[in-house]
Structures are given as C-alpha cells and as structure tokens.
Scaffold this motif. Structure first.
Motif, PDB file in Angstrom:
ATOM      1  N   GLU A   1       0.813  -1.210   0.000  1.00 25.38           N
ATOM      2  CA  GLU A   1       0.000   0.000   0.000  1.00 25.38           C
ATOM      3  C   GLU A   1       0.849   1.263   0.000  1.00 25.38           C
ATOM      4  OE1 GLU A   1      -3.877   1.384  -0.412  1.00 25.38           O
ATOM      5  OE2 GLU A   1      -3.208  -0.690  -0.220  1.00 25.38           O
ATOM      6  N   ASP A   2       1.975   1.242   0.731  1.00 24.26           N
ATOM      7  CA  ASP A   2       2.810   2.439   0.783  1.00 24.26           C
ATOM      8  C   ASP A   2       3.600   2.672  -0.506  1.00 24.26           C
ATOM      9  OD1 ASP A   2       4.464   0.254   1.078  1.00 24.26           O
ATOM     10  OD2 ASP A   2       5.678   1.126   2.690  1.00 24.26           O
ATOM     11  N   GLN A   3       3.586   1.707  -1.427  1.00 20.77           N
ATOM     12  CA  GLN A   3       4.248   1.859  -2.715  1.00 20.77           C
ATOM     13  C   GLN A   3       3.256   2.137  -3.841  1.00 20.77           C
ATOM     14  OE1 GLN A   3       6.172  -2.036  -2.677  1.00 20.77           O
ATOM     15  NE2 GLN A   3       8.172  -1.058  -2.453  1.00 20.77           N
ATOM     16  N   LEU A   4       1.974   2.205  -3.529  1.00 20.93           N
ATOM     17  CA  LEU A   4       0.950   2.299  -4.564  1.00 20.93           C
ATOM     18  C   LEU A   4       1.061   3.603  -5.350  1.00 20.93           C
ATOM     19  CD1 LEU A   4      -1.478   1.097  -5.974  1.00 20.93           C
ATOM     20  CD2 LEU A   4      -2.932   2.004  -4.155  1.00 20.93           C
ATOM     21  N   SER A   5       1.250   4.711  -4.655  1.00 17.61           N
ATOM     22  CA  SER A   5       1.352   5.992  -5.346  1.00 17.61           C
ATOM     23  C   SER A   5       2.532   6.000  -6.311  1.00 17.61           C
ATOM     24  CB  SER A   5       1.485   7.129  -4.327  1.00 17.61           C
ATOM     25  OG  SER A   5       1.567   8.378  -4.975  1.00 17.61           O
ATOM     26  N   ASN A   6       3.664   5.437  -5.893  1.00 15.96           N
ATOM     27  CA  ASN A   6       4.840   5.347  -6.743  1.00 15.96           C
ATOM     28  C   ASN A   6       4.577   4.452  -7.948  1.00 15.96           C
ATOM     29  OD1 ASN A   6       7.590   3.474  -7.144  1.00 15.96           O
ATOM     30  ND2 ASN A   6       7.970   5.669  -7.095  1.00 15.96           N
ATOM     31  N   ALA A   7       3.891   3.318  -7.732  1.00 18.00           N
ATOM     32  CA  ALA A   7       3.602   2.390  -8.820  1.00 18.00           C
ATOM     33  C   ALA A   7       2.663   3.015  -9.850  1.00 18.00           C
ATOM     34  CB  ALA A   7       2.994   1.103  -8.265  1.00 18.00           C
TER      35      ALA A   7
ATOM     36  N   LEU B   1      -0.923  16.559 -13.625  1.00 13.85           N
ATOM     37  CA  LEU B   1      -2.324  16.581 -13.209  1.00 13.85           C
ATOM     38  C   LEU B   1      -2.919  15.184 -13.158  1.00 13.85           C
ATOM     39  CD1 LEU B   1      -5.150  17.942 -12.794  1.00 13.85           C
ATOM     40  CD2 LEU B   1      -5.311  17.968 -15.290  1.00 13.85           C
ATOM     41  N   MET B   2      -2.848  14.427 -14.263  1.00 14.19           N
ATOM     42  CA  MET B   2      -3.552  13.167 -14.351  1.00 14.19           C
ATOM     43  C   MET B   2      -2.951  12.101 -13.444  1.00 14.19           C
ATOM     44  SD  MET B   2      -5.721  14.456 -16.228  1.00 14.19           S
ATOM     45  CE  MET B   2      -6.772  13.055 -15.890  1.00 14.19           C
ATOM     46  N   THR B   3      -1.624  12.054 -13.317  1.00 16.23           N
ATOM     47  CA  THR B   3      -1.003  11.079 -12.427  1.00 16.23           C
ATOM     48  C   THR B   3      -1.360  11.366 -10.977  1.00 16.23           C
ATOM     49  OG1 THR B   3       0.834  10.776 -13.963  1.00 16.23           O
ATOM     50  CG2 THR B   3       1.182  10.070 -11.700  1.00 16.23           C
ATOM     51  N   THR B   4      -1.339  12.633 -10.595  1.00 17.07           N
ATOM     52  CA  THR B   4      -1.690  12.992  -9.224  1.00 17.07           C
ATOM     53  C   THR B   4      -3.149  12.688  -8.930  1.00 17.07           C
ATOM     54  OG1 THR B   4      -0.048  14.778  -9.299  1.00 17.07           O
ATOM     55  CG2 THR B   4      -1.671  14.855  -7.527  1.00 17.07           C
ATOM     56  N   ALA B   5      -4.029  13.006  -9.867  1.00 17.00           N
ATOM     57  CA  ALA B   5      -5.451  12.724  -9.671  1.00 17.00           C
ATOM     58  C   ALA B   5      -5.705  11.229  -9.561  1.00 17.00           C
ATOM     59  CB  ALA B   5      -6.265  13.318 -10.817  1.00 17.00           C
ATOM     60  N   ASN B   6      -5.099  10.443 -10.431  1.00 12.71           N
ATOM     61  CA  ASN B   6      -5.268   8.991 -10.393  1.00 12.71           C
ATOM     62  C   ASN B   6      -4.772   8.420  -9.069  1.00 12.71           C
ATOM     63  OD1 ASN B   6      -4.645   6.108 -10.760  1.00 12.71           O
ATOM     64  ND2 ASN B   6      -5.080   6.453 -12.912  1.00 12.71           N
ATOM     65  N   ALA B   7      -3.554   8.811  -8.661  1.00 13.74           N
ATOM     66  CA  ALA B   7      -2.992   8.295  -7.415  1.00 13.74           C
ATOM     67  C   ALA B   7      -3.807   8.742  -6.211  1.00 13.74           C
ATOM     68  CB  ALA B   7      -1.537   8.762  -7.277  1.00 13.74           C
TER      69      ALA B   7
END
Length: 477
Positions: free
Chosen positions: A134-140, A322-328
C-alpha cells in the motif's frame, strides 16, 4: 523514484505493459492518420468521432465494469481483455493491408476496442494494488504513467515512419503482436506473492454502493469534476497535433508522429516527478491544471512547427502532473473493496467525456482553425484549476500567509484535503519544511448549531474524530 521496481511481480508487469503500450500508441497514430488523410479529406470531425466511439463505451459500461473488477480475479480478466484487443487490432490490420478498409470499418473496430477497454481499464488500474504494498501504490501508479507515456516517445514516431514505409495496415498487425507481451507477462507473475484485495460482496445494491461512496467523498467528487473538464476539452491531442501538423504547418505523417513523441518527453518527466512524491496532494492538481491551461494557450500562438513542437513538452509535463496525481489520489484514498467501482467511475468521467468533447473540438478545428481548438483546451485547464481551488477555499478553509521575516516565508494552511486521517497525533517537523498541528474538536457541539445542515454533515462525515491543520512551505520536497 523507482522503488516499486524492487518488487519482482511489478517488474514483470511493467515490462509487459511497456511493450503493449508502444503498440497501442502506434495503432492510435496510424488510425488517426488514415482517417484524416486516406478515408476522408482531412476531416477532423471524423477523427473526433473515431475517438468518441473508442472511448465512449467506458461511460455506458462503467457501473458494470467497476463491479466486475471488484468481484472477479483481475489477472485472469486482464488476460481475456488483452487477448480480445489483440484480435481486434489484427482484424483491422488485415482489412487495411488488403486495401478494403472503409471509414465505417474503422468506426466499427474502434467501437469494439472501446467495449473491451471499458472492461479492461478498471481491472488494469486496480491490479497494481495487488502487485505492490500500500505504501508503494502511489509510486507504482506514477511509474505506470511513465511507462504509458514513455511508450509515446517510441510508438508515434515509429508509426509515422512505418506508415510511410509499409503502410498503416502493418502497424495494426504489429500492435496485435504486442498485446501478446502483456498476456505473456501475466502468465509469468508469481501468483502466491499477489496481495489479494477484498472482493465486493454478491449482495444486491453493490452497483449503487459505489456511487454512494463517491457521493460521500466531496474531495473525490471535485477531483472528478476537474478531470472531466480537462479530459473532455483538453486531452484531445490526436486532433490538436494532426490538424496543426497538416492544416497549419503543411507537414506529413512522419512530422505528425514526431509531435506526439516530443510531447511524451514532457509527459515522462511529469510522471517521474510524480513518482518521487510520497503521496498525491490536491494542491498539485490545482498547479497541474493551471499550468496545462497556460501551456495550451502558449502552444496555440506558436508561429512555426519547431516552436510548436517545443511548446508541447510543457503540455505533456503539465497534463501528466495533473492526471497522475489525480489517479494516485483517488486510488490511495479509496477503500480497497470499493477501488474497482470508484476507479471505473473515475475512468468513465476521464475518458467518457471524449464522446462529447472530441466531436466539438474537431468541429472548432474545422470551422475556426486548430489554434482555436487549443484555446478551448486552455480554458478547460484554467477552469479545472479554479474549481478545485474554490473547493479548498470554501470547504477546507485554504489560506495563504506571508511571513517576510521568518522561515518559511510563504505558508499554505488548510483543514486537511478531504482524505481520511489517522487518529494518532502527528509530530511537529523542524527546519521550516512541514509542521502538522493537531487541534481538538471540543467546540464542535457549540459550533454545530450555527452551521447549515449540509456543511455540518460533511464535516462530521469526513473528519469524524479530529481535524488537522497542515502548515507547509511551498518549497518542493
């Protein structure tokens, strides 16, 4: 930045997805090109209709596709959808090579790809949570975006050269082969190491449960509004680049493909910068949307092909930020058992707006010129930034304080970003980087009668136990 690649399963998935993404970008470029130049007489509206047919089914099938992703084995589901998309690419390739393809054939295959992609998208988006912790999800998630747009560096340029050399039909055939890379990668995964997520129950009402969950998260709602505005009117790059390359600058297929690759340079940089951040933040969505609007306005006034191409790097960087931040943000703040349905709704809003926006943007390009179409994209970015900023000021009490004689000199204060917060008391950080102050809500019982019913319900739902005030410097982390 690349910490998710330390996981064996994620490395396998990443490699297979990269090959498949290259093929996908090759097909998109070749498909847009034959519609614009071979099957019509430079009709940008036809390109918009093709995009609408390929992306529209996500809007219609969204409730069911999200529930399917939450209920069934995602690995097996992805093997099925990737195989079907490969067969569809093969069929269109055969028709084009035999020189019997007509515009309605492209429309039909685009619709077929759209239907399968509607099932594939939420499963693919949420499968990442089974590959990493879970703590790696944003990076993935950020690295997935880097892979997708890194493929854009290679795919469109290769498609442009191959279209000139051997024809668009063989580009479609190559894409059919690349889908096998993802299927092969799925068979190599170490299934015993997958992090199985909670599945949706088979009780009645599970479709509506996803809508109710999103409705109760006003932060996710406002992110989706911003994504809808930019996805509908701003991310029609196939129309922008094809019409600017041909109509405005009089260039050919190779130069058209090169524009997408140049824009991908900025997109990869934006995705990699997002991968460095420990978590997604709403302020980055505001910044990314505003920068996207300004970048599109800048591209619209570029006088030459070379300067237009250079300006596209900024468009790519801002759009991916924008899109990567919104998705994460949506993925990491959603409960695991609801993630498929929420991401299906997110993808439907992101992609499903294209059936509305793409024909309109194509018509604007035909009627007033491609520069005005880019101007419409610029307006969408600035409007999206204003929507999220208004929400943070109105509901999270966003304030900016200037302290010219102390460090940090600029401080941004807000009462959380809407995500669920831990009950444990956070500590104060030193050196002016970030300070997190906890305030007890002992006065809630006195203040609640003075609040209107809707605002009181929202506060009690989102911060039921505590409210935090985040004070952070604007210097990058």
């Amino acid at each position: 930045m690349f910490r998710s690649l330390s996981v064996v399963n994620y490395r396998i998935w990443f490699a297979g997805a990269l090959v498949s993404n290259i093929g996908t970008w090759m097909q998109r470029t070749a498909q847009d090109w034959i519609v614009l130049t071979q099957l019509t007489n430079y009709d940008a509206t036809a390109v918009g209709i093709t995009m609408a047919l390929q992306l529209g089914p996500q809007l219609v099938l969204m409730p069911w596709s999200g529930l399917i992703a939450d209920r069934f084995n995602r690995r097996k589901l992805l093997i099925l959808t990737q195989t079907l998309m490969g067969l569809l690419a093969l069929g269109l390739g055969i028709l084009t090579v035999l020189e019997v393809a007509q515009l309605w054939h492209v429309y039909l295959f685009a619709l077929g790809l759209g239907v399968v992609a509607a099932i594939d998208a939420p499963a693919r988006q949420t499968f990442v949570s089974e590959l990493v912790a879970e703590d790696q999800l944003s990076n993935a998630v950020a690295l997935n975006s880097a892979s997708f747009h890194g493929a854009r560096l290679i795919g469109p340029a290769a498609a442009g050269l191959l279209t000139v050399a051997v024809g668009a039909g063989w580009v479609f055939m190559i894409n059919a082969v690349t889908f096998a890379a993802t299927v092969f990668a799925m068979t190599l995964l170490r299934t015993h190491q997958l992090r199985r997520q909670p599945k949706a129950s088979r009780e009645r009402g599970q479709l509506l449960a996803g809508f109710r969950y999103v409705r109760g998260r006003s932060d996710i709602v406002v992110v989706m509004i911003a994504v809808f505005l930019i996805g509908t009117f701003g991310l029609n790059f196939a129309i922008f680049t094809s019409t600017m390359a041909t109509i405005e600058f009089g260039r050919g297929a190779a130069e058209f493909g090169l524009l997408s690759s140049i824009m991908a340079i900025g997109a990869v940089i934006g995705a990699l910068l997002a991968a460095r951040r420990s978590r997604a933040r709403l302020r980055l969505i505001v910044l990314g949307a505003a920068l996207f609007g300004l970048a599109c306005a800048l591209s619209a006034i570029m006088p030459t092909y070379a300067t237009f191409a250079i300006s596209l790097t900024l468009v790519g960087l801002s759009s991916l930020t924008l899109m990567t931040t919104a998705n994460a943000y949506v993925q990491t703040t959603t409960r695991p058992e609801m993630r498929g349905r929420v991401m299906a709704l997110y993808m439907a809003i992101f992609v499903g707006g294209t059936p509305l926006g793409a024909p309109l943007v194509g018509w604007v390009a035909d009627a007033f010129g491609p520069r005005w179409a880019l101007g419409l994209a610029a307006i969408s970015g600035l409007l999206a930034a204003a929507v999220v900023l208004f929400w943070m000021v109105r509901y999270r009490r966003l304030r900016v304080q200037l302290h010219p004689f102390t460090s940090p000199r600029v401080r941004v204060l807000h009462a959380g970003d809407g995500r669920e917060v831990p009950v444990a008391k956070p500590s104060r950080r030193d050196r002016g980087r970030t300070a997190v102050l906890e305030r007890e809500r002992a006065d809630d019982s006195e203040d609640a009668p003075e609040l209107d019913r809707e605002r009181a319900a929202e506060r009690n739902r989102e911060t039921a136990t505590r409210e935090i005030a985040i004070v952070e410097a604007t210097a990058p982390r």
